[in-house]
Design an enzyme around this catalytic site. Structure first.
Site, PDB file in Angstrom:
ATOM      1  N   ASN A 133     -10.723  -2.793  -6.336  1.00 52.08           N
ATOM      2  CA  ASN A 133      -9.918  -1.844  -7.115  1.00 52.08           C
ATOM      3  C   ASN A 133     -10.534  -1.472  -8.469  1.00 52.08           C
ATOM      4  OD1 ASN A 133      -6.656  -3.082  -5.962  1.00 52.08           O
ATOM      5  ND2 ASN A 133      -7.912  -1.387  -5.201  1.00 52.08           N
ATOM      6  N   ASP A 157       0.827  -1.202   0.000  1.00 51.46           N
ATOM      7  CA  ASP A 157       0.000   0.000   0.000  1.00 51.46           C
ATOM      8  C   ASP A 157       0.868   1.261   0.000  1.00 51.46           C
ATOM      9  OD1 ASP A 157      -2.289   1.500   0.059  1.00 51.46           O
ATOM     10  OD2 ASP A 157      -2.650   1.272   2.203  1.00 51.46           O
TER      11      ASP A 157
END
Ligand code: FPP
Length: 252
Positions: free
Chosen positions: A65, A17
């Site tokens: 996503n 991330d």
């Protein structure tokens, strides 16, 4: 179940991330963060090769996503495709098996084809496995596992009356992959974000403040050292863990 401090992890899973924040800090477009993120992936895959690690799982694209801007999704697919094409030779040379978890068939065809080909080409390798989570979500995984289990029950190869975790978990995407010993999440966020929620039941979790594009070999080894200092009890007491293993257990 091994638990004593000092033990090397056999399986590390990483939530990579912070690509977007890294890019913003540098005054760059988000996709540049993902591009640099790929370099970090390469470095960590190679660092893993210096250890006894048998499985390295990387969370590359989640089912959530798809909600990102189309341009970013397309760019991520493009990066993934080129990464796979370029890493293919390395995986073959290093005898690393590729496995994927997630709804891989719903990705663009050229990505799915590349994934399938590399999985096939590396399927005979047994010592090291790189697992890429692609179009992965833990809740979707549970739904797919339940469907698979019910199909098997209808065909008579599973019996719901004698269902155990061992039998059910074979229907997860990770059916033949051991649970992660250590989950690393970068960028200072402290959550699992729908990643390996069932497999992480007893995983150690390491949150690194470093943004993924800056995560490197040194950070990776720091996480492993931190893991080695922990005591994993799997629901037992510390004292029980000190007890000598009964002689018969050696035959198990
Ligand atoms: C999180 O950063 C990262 C992703 C959603 C994608 C991760 C993908 C890569 C590192 C490249 C492809 C991977 C492989 C295995 C080839 P973010 O965009 O959510 O960052 P932010 O939270 O700072 O916005």
């Amino acid at each position: 179940m091994k638990s004593s401090p000092g033990q090397q992890p056999a399986h590390i899973a990483i939530i990579m991330d912070g690509n977007g924040r890294w890019a913003r800090q540098q005054g760059l477009a988000r996709i540049e963060g993902h591009r640099r993120g790929i370099e970090a992936v390469r470095e960590v895959v190679r660092a893993a090769g210096e250890t006894d690690l048998r499985y390295l799982t990387l969370f590359a694209f989640s089912v959530e996503n798809w909600q990102r801007p189309e341009e970013e999704v397309n760019a991520l697919m493009d990066l993934l495709y080129h990464f796979l094409r370029e890493e293919r030779t390395y995986l073959l040379e290093q005898r690393i098996r590729l496995q994927c978890i997630g709804r891989v068939d719903d990705l663009p065809k050229r990505v799915t084809d590349e994934v399938r080909e590399i999985i096939e080409a590396t399927s005979s390798f047994t010592d090291r496995t790189l697992v890429i989570a692609l179009n992965y979500g833990a809740r979707t995984e549970v739904v797919d596992a339940v469907r698979s289990y019910c199909r098997a029950a209808a065909e008579g190869t599973e019996n719901p009356e004698s269902c155990t975790w061992e039998r059910f978990s074979r229907h997860l995407y990770t059916g033949d992959i051991p649970d992660p010993d250590l989950i690393i999440r970068t960028s200072g966020e402290s959550r699992l974000s729908n990643f390996l929620l069932l497999q992480s039941a007893y995983s150690e979790i390491y949150f690194s403040p470093v943004l993924w594009p800056e995560f490197n070999r040194r950070e990776f080894f720091t996480a492993i050292e931190c893991y080695k200092a922990r005591e994993r009890r799997f629901g037992k007491t510390s004292d029980q863990l000190q007890e000598p293993i009964p002689a018969t257990a050696h035959h198990l």
